[in-house]
Design an enzyme around this catalytic site. Structure first.
Site, PDB file in Angstrom:
ATOM      1  N   HIS A  63      -7.460  -2.541   9.880  1.00 30.61           N
ATOM      2  CA  HIS A  63      -8.745  -3.199   9.603  1.00 30.61           C
ATOM      3  C   HIS A  63      -9.569  -3.297  10.879  1.00 30.61           C
ATOM      4  O   HIS A  63      -9.877  -4.414  11.336  1.00 30.61           O
ATOM      5  CB  HIS A  63      -8.503  -4.610   9.047  1.00 30.61           C
ATOM      6  CG  HIS A  63      -7.648  -4.682   7.816  1.00 30.61           C
ATOM      7  ND1 HIS A  63      -7.044  -5.851   7.383  1.00 30.61           N
ATOM      8  CD2 HIS A  63      -7.287  -3.741   6.904  1.00 30.61           C
ATOM      9  CE1 HIS A  63      -6.366  -5.631   6.269  1.00 30.61           C
ATOM     10  NE2 HIS A  63      -6.483  -4.347   5.960  1.00 30.61           N
ATOM     11  N   HIS A  86      -2.779   2.553   8.220  1.00 34.01           N
ATOM     12  CA  HIS A  86      -3.888   1.799   7.637  1.00 34.01           C
ATOM     13  C   HIS A  86      -4.115   0.553   8.476  1.00 34.01           C
ATOM     14  O   HIS A  86      -3.156  -0.123   8.864  1.00 34.01           O
ATOM     15  CB  HIS A  86      -3.559   1.405   6.194  1.00 34.01           C
ATOM     16  CG  HIS A  86      -4.471   0.371   5.633  1.00 34.01           C
ATOM     17  ND1 HIS A  86      -5.828   0.574   5.492  1.00 34.01           N
ATOM     18  CD2 HIS A  86      -4.246  -0.897   5.201  1.00 34.01           C
ATOM     19  CE1 HIS A  86      -6.376  -0.521   4.983  1.00 34.01           C
ATOM     20  NE2 HIS A  86      -5.442  -1.425   4.796  1.00 34.01           N
ATOM     21  N   HIS A 118     -13.060  -2.953   3.693  1.00 34.44           N
ATOM     22  CA  HIS A 118     -11.625  -3.245   3.813  1.00 34.44           C
ATOM     23  C   HIS A 118     -11.038  -2.706   5.133  1.00 34.44           C
ATOM     24  O   HIS A 118     -10.506  -3.467   5.918  1.00 34.44           O
ATOM     25  CB  HIS A 118     -10.870  -2.677   2.597  1.00 34.44           C
ATOM     26  CG  HIS A 118      -9.409  -2.976   2.611  1.00 34.44           C
ATOM     27  ND1 HIS A 118      -8.701  -3.374   1.501  1.00 34.44           N
ATOM     28  CD2 HIS A 118      -8.489  -2.928   3.622  1.00 34.44           C
ATOM     29  CE1 HIS A 118      -7.436  -3.593   1.826  1.00 34.44           C
ATOM     30  NE2 HIS A 118      -7.276  -3.317   3.112  1.00 34.44           N
ATOM     31  N   GLU A 145     -17.729  12.987  21.825  1.00 34.62           N
ATOM     32  CA  GLU A 145     -16.331  13.317  21.519  1.00 34.62           C
ATOM     33  C   GLU A 145     -16.012  13.325  20.017  1.00 34.62           C
ATOM     34  O   GLU A 145     -15.039  13.952  19.598  1.00 34.62           O
ATOM     35  CB  GLU A 145     -15.404  12.288  22.182  1.00 34.62           C
ATOM     36  CG  GLU A 145     -15.179  12.512  23.638  1.00 34.62           C
ATOM     37  CD  GLU A 145     -14.264  13.700  23.876  1.00 34.62           C
ATOM     38  OE1 GLU A 145     -13.061  13.569  23.659  1.00 34.62           O
ATOM     39  OE2 GLU A 145     -14.778  14.770  24.257  1.00 34.62           O
ATOM     40  N   GLU A 169       0.823  -1.219   0.000  1.00 36.77           N
ATOM     41  CA  GLU A 169       0.000   0.000   0.000  1.00 36.77           C
ATOM     42  C   GLU A 169       0.857   1.269   0.000  1.00 36.77           C
ATOM     43  O   GLU A 169       0.353   2.349   0.315  1.00 36.77           O
ATOM     44  CB  GLU A 169      -0.952   0.012   1.204  1.00 36.77           C
ATOM     45  CG  GLU A 169      -1.907  -1.172   1.287  1.00 36.77           C
ATOM     46  CD  GLU A 169      -2.916  -1.260   0.149  1.00 36.77           C
ATOM     47  OE1 GLU A 169      -2.911  -0.396  -0.743  1.00 36.77           O
ATOM     48  OE2 GLU A 169      -3.698  -2.233   0.152  1.00 36.77           O
TER      49      GLU A 169
HETATM   50  O1  2HA Z   1      -0.837  -4.917   3.910  1.00 32.67           O
HETATM   51  O2  2HA Z   1      -3.749  -4.265   4.750  1.00 32.67           O
HETATM   52  O3  2HA Z   1      -4.426  -3.363   2.373  1.00 32.67           O
HETATM   53  C1  2HA Z   1      -2.011  -5.620   3.979  1.00 32.67           C
HETATM   54  C2  2HA Z   1      -3.155  -4.720   3.793  1.00 32.67           C
HETATM   55  C3  2HA Z   1      -3.501  -4.376   2.420  1.00 32.67           C
HETATM   56 ZN    ZN Z   2      -5.651  -3.414   4.290  1.00 34.81          ZN
END
Ligand code: 2HA
Ligand code: ZN
Length: 271
Positions: free
Chosen positions: A141, A139, A210, A169, A116
């Site tokens: 999840h 980033h 995602h 908040e 990414e």
């Molecule tokens: O690196 O999260 O979006 C693994 C991820 C891809």
């Molecule tokens: Zn990801």
């Protein structure tokens, strides 16, 4: 030269990835972090004239020439960063040609930066234009945020509004709101460009089905943004299917924003 294993930026990466793993946000190789470092702070630990190898980045990042980042590795698990940072992280500098990364440390097993990287570097470029002190792009999840993208409309205004309504908040922590992208193929320049476009307006960008991106000046600030969205998304997933007796009304959100003297997305309210 000081021992890099004592560098504060390295310990921040180790602690943050371990924390995110323990929160259940970064299964397997999920998630990635890039953290821009000052040349002077890196020079205390590394000889900056010694390039281990060069790696193409697959696009051009002219505004980032000479900038140094510590970045999680592709295919690497957040679970393992703490115990073996030199394999799971790398320190790269964007070369004078703007499309090559010079490896200064890490990726010890011959690895490279996260798939990414386009979304990360393009987001850094977008955020630095808005805030020259931006340093971190993260980033991950987070479970409830992802769950929410299954059942909620993927629209900047509607998604932000629902999250703001969940707890007082939220509008204080991200008065600039949340950008939302539909499901897209990840790991390429296209999603990088789309993310960076949203980063012109937001420090938070949700990727439908995602995960989420956050950007900020420090690791704490960036993590705190994502953590607050995730908390609100948890509340949403707990209450969305129940009869609603109370909510924070839009004029109350205005009152909070004004009490805290915030510049906020008034157009995201239905006044
Ligand atoms: O690196 O999260 O979006 C693994 C991820 C891809
Ligand atoms: Zn990801």
């Amino acid at each position: 030269m000081k021992d890099i294993f004592t560098a504060p930026f390295l310990s921040e990466m180790r602690k943050t990835t371990a924390n995110m793993y323990r929160l259940g946000w970064d299964e397997r190789n999920g998630g990635n972090i890039s953290y821009m470092l000052e040349e002077s702070e890196v020079a205390e630990y590394l000889d900056l004239t010694r390039v281990i190898r060069t790696i193409p980045i697959g696009f051009s990042a002219p505004e980032l020439i000479g900038k140094i980042f510590i970045v999680t590795g592709t295919g690497k698990y957040f679970k393992n960063v703490e115990s073996d940072p030199e394999t799971n992280l790398g320190i790269i500098r964007i070369a004078d040609d703007a499309c090559t990364a010079e490896l200064l440390w890490g990726y010890r097993d011959g690895g490279k930066f996260t798939s990414e990287l386009p979304a990360h570097l393009m987001s850094h470029m977008a955020r630095l234009k808005k805030d020259p002190e931006n340093r971190v792009v993260m980033h991950t999840h987070p479970t409830a945020t992802l769950a929410m993208t299954h059942v909620h409309e993927l629209d900047d205004k509607k998604f932000t509004h629902t999250i703001w309504e969940m707890c007082t908040e939220c509008i204080v922590v991200f008065p600039d709101g949340i950008g939302v992208l539909p499901w897209m193929v990840c790991g390429n320049n296209e999603i990088g460009i789309a993310t960076a476009e949203k980063m012109n307006d937001y420090r938070l960008v949700v990727w439908g089905l995602h995960g989420i991106y956050g950007a900020g000046k420090t690791m704490d600030e960036t993590f705190g943004l994502i953590e607050t969205v995730e908390k609100a998304a948890q509340l949403y997933m707990m209450i969305a299917h129940l009869p609603h007796k109370n909510t924070i009304l839009d004029h109350e959100l205005v009152a909070v924003a004004e009490a805290f003297g915030l510049t906020y997305r008034k157009d995201f309210l239905n006044l």
